[in-house]
Design a protein around this motif. Structure first.
Motif: not given
Length: 148
Positions: A11-24
């Motif tokens: 559950l944490i990995i997709p949440r981190l990916l979403v944060f990275v994609f959003f910030a990018y």
């Protein structure tokens, strides 16, 4: 033997990916909006925690105890559902199933919104692999919820 991956990690990995994609997707130097989102998320979780927990009983122990309990539980839920109890046994019994479902739905909805924003941005690297990223992130998140 097959390695065992803890469900919270799924559950944490997709949440981190979403944060990275959003910030990018916000462009250079605009990552401050990710921090604004995380702070708003923390306050939303505080409100949900207040409604769906024994937080009201902490007011009897003093405002600082209540504030500590609310802030701790509000920001402990950035990646996955957590419930930090600062007194043992809990002050009152509250159903955790409803609380878990509500918080998991909030996080899933936030992930979908942030991912949708990021993948529809003008960032070529995200836009070109839109479908792959959407299936990867949302698939991992849903898999984690099912295994939970």
């Amino acid at each position: 033997p097959i390695p065992c991956v803890p469900v919270p990690t799924i559950l944490i990995i997709p949440r981190l990916l979403v944060f990275v994609f959003f910030a990018y997707s916000l462009g250079p130097g605009n990552y401050k909006y990710l921090f604004v989102f995380i702070i708003c998320h923390g306050f939303l979780m505080m409100v949900i925690h207040y409604i769906l927990s024994d937080a009201k009983a902490y007011l009897r122990h003093g405002f600082f105890s209540f504030l500590h309990h609310m802030i701790g539980n509000g920001f402990a839920n950035i990646y996955v559902h957590n419930w930090i109890r600062t007194t043992y046994p809990p002050v009152q019994h509250v159903s955790t199933l409803v609380r878990q479902v509500v918080m998991d739905l909030v996080i899933l909805t936030e992930n979908a919104i942030l991912l949708g924003y990021a993948l529809n941005s003008n960032i070529t690297e995200l836009h070109d692999l839109q479908l792959l990223y959407a299936f990867l992130v949302m698939g991992l998140h849903l898999l984690g919820l099912v295994l939970k």
